[in-house]
Write a protein that holds these residues in place. Structure first.
Motif, PDB file in Angstrom:
ATOM      1  N   UNK A  56       0.713  -1.207   0.052  1.00  0.00           N
ATOM      2  CA  UNK A  56       0.048  -0.052  -0.145  1.00  0.00           C
ATOM      3  C   UNK A  56       0.847   1.322  -0.188  1.00  0.00           C
ATOM      4  N   UNK A  57       0.243   2.216  -0.415  1.00  0.00           N
ATOM      5  CA  UNK A  57       1.066   3.542  -0.632  1.00  0.00           C
ATOM      6  C   UNK A  57       1.664   4.124   0.790  1.00  0.00           C
ATOM      7  N   UNK A  58       0.820   3.876   1.866  1.00  0.00           N
ATOM      8  CA  UNK A  58       1.293   4.378   2.959  1.00  0.00           C
ATOM      9  C   UNK A  58       2.216   3.743   3.639  1.00  0.00           C
ATOM     10  N   UNK A  59       2.549   2.469   3.329  1.00  0.00           N
ATOM     11  CA  UNK A  59       3.604   1.690   3.970  1.00  0.00           C
ATOM     12  C   UNK A  59       4.862   1.830   2.919  1.00  0.00           C
ATOM     13  N   UNK A  60       4.692   2.175   1.708  1.00  0.00           N
ATOM     14  CA  UNK A  60       5.888   2.521   0.832  1.00  0.00           C
ATOM     15  C   UNK A  60       6.351   3.962   1.204  1.00  0.00           C
ATOM     16  N   UNK A  61       5.681   5.028   1.308  1.00  0.00           N
ATOM     17  CA  UNK A  61       6.064   6.337   1.284  1.00  0.00           C
ATOM     18  C   UNK A  61       6.486   6.388   2.838  1.00  0.00           C
TER      19      UNK A  61
END
Length: 283
Positions: free
Chosen positions: A67-72
Motif C-alpha cells: 500500500x502507498x502508506x507503507x511504501x512512502x
C-alpha cells in the motif's frame, strides 16, 4: 477526492542540496524541488505501491507491491535515520489519506482519515507531531486537534490541506499544483516544470558514494576532510605516529605502539583520500 487517485509526497525540512545525497540512496526515481525557505519536496516518478479502490483493489501477494502508506512511510524513515532533519510523508488513495512523520531513530508517528474525512487516528499522534516539528503548543496544536474531530464538510483531501496550512508557519510552501488528492501522474508533471527542479535517480554504488563524499566535503566538516587543513592534519598524524610507534616498540609498550600505528594509518589514509579524490576529478 478523485475516486481513482493515488499519490504521495515526501516533505523534507531541509534545502534541496542537503536532501539530494540521501535521496539518491533510496534507489528510486524522484523529482526534487524547493518547497519554501526551509523545506524541499520529493515527488516519486514511479508508482511502486499497490493500487487501491475500484481500479486496483485486491490483496498483494508475497513480495508484491505494498500500500502507498507503507511504501512512502518506509522512504520517510530511511531518509530521517540518515539525517538531522524531519521527513513528512503525505499519502492518499481511494479509501484513505494520512501522514507519517519520521525524525531520526525515533518511532515514526502518523495519522489517518477515511476518504470522507472521518478521523481514525489517535489524538496523541497530533501532539507528538507538533512537538517534533517545534510547532506552537497552543495555537498550532489547537488547529491540528481540529483535524481529529468529526466534520461532515471536510473530506480526507481537506484534512491534509488543513495540515499543510499549519505547516506554512514553519516556512513550508508547496508549489501550486502539488496538492493532496492529485494523481501521481499529475504530481510528477507539476514537479517537473518547477524552477530548479532536478531528477534524483540511482546510478550505482560508486556514484552514490561519490555523492555522499561531495556532501561531506561541502559541509562544515569539509576543510577537515579535504584541502590544505586536511593535508596538514594528515601530515601531523604521520609525523607523530612514526616516532610514537618506534618508542612503543622499543619499550615493548603495546598501547603506545598501537596508538602510533593508528596515527600512521589515519595520516596515510588522509593523504591517500586527497590524492584519490583529486585524481577522480581529472578529465
Amino acid at each position: 477526492m478523485n475516486a481513482t487517485s493515488t499519490g504521495a509526497l515526501l516533505l523534507c525540512r531541509a534545502e534541496p542540496e542537503t536532501v539530494r545525497p540521501l535521496a539518491h540512496l533510496l534507489r528510486e526515481q524522484m523529482l526534487l524541488t524547493r518547497a519554501g525557505g526551509e523545506w524541499s519536496v520529493l515527488v516519486p516518478e514511479g508508482k511502486p505501491w499497490r493500487g487501491t479502490g475500484p481500479s486496483g483493489s485486491g490483496p498483494s501477494g508475497s513480495g508484491g507491491p505494498e500500500p502507498v502508506d507503507r511504501v512512502i512511510g518506509g522512504w520517510a524513515s530511511a531518509l530521517a535515520v540518515g539525517s538531522t532533519w524531519p521527513v513528512l510523508a503525505l499519502w492518499w488513495d481511494a479509501d484513505r489519506a494520512g501522514y507519517t512523520l519520521a525524525a531520526g531513530f525515533r518511532r515514526p508517528v502518523g495519522y489517518v482519515w477515511l476518504a470522507d474525512g472521518t478521523p481514525v487516528g489517535e489524538d496523541e499522534a497530533m501532539r507528538t507531531f507538533a512537538a517534533r516539528l517545534g510547532l506552537d503548543p497552543v495555537l498550532d496544536l489547537q488547529a491540528l486537534e481540529e483535524l481529529t474531530r468529526p466534520d461532515p464538510e471536510a473530506d480526507a483531501e481537506a484534512r491534509l490541506r488543513g495540515l499543510l496550512a499549519v505547516l506554512t508557519r514553519t516556512g513550508l510552501t508547496l508549489p501550486a499544483g502539488l496538492t493532496p488528492g492529485e494523481s501521481a501522474d499529475r504530481l510528477r508533471s507539476v514537479a517537473a516544470v518547477q524552477r530548479g527542479a532536478e531528477r534524483v535517480e540511482w546510478a550505482g554504488w560508486r556514484d552514490a558514494v561519490r555523492v555522499e563524499l561531495d556532501a561531506v566535503e561541502s559541509s562544515s566538516l569539509g576543510p577537515w576532510v579535504r584541502g590544505p587543513r586536511a593535508r596538514a592534519v594528515a601530515a601531523a598524524q604521520l609525523a607523530a605516529g612514526l616516532p610514537l610507534l618506534l618508542w612503543g616498540a622499543r619499550r615493548r609498550s603495546g598501547g603506545w605502539a598501537a596508538a602510533g600505528a593508528v596515527l600512521l594509518a589515519q595520516g596515510a589514509l588522509g593523504l591517500a583520500y586527497h590524492r584519490a579524490r583529486a585524481g577522480a576529478e581529472k578529465p
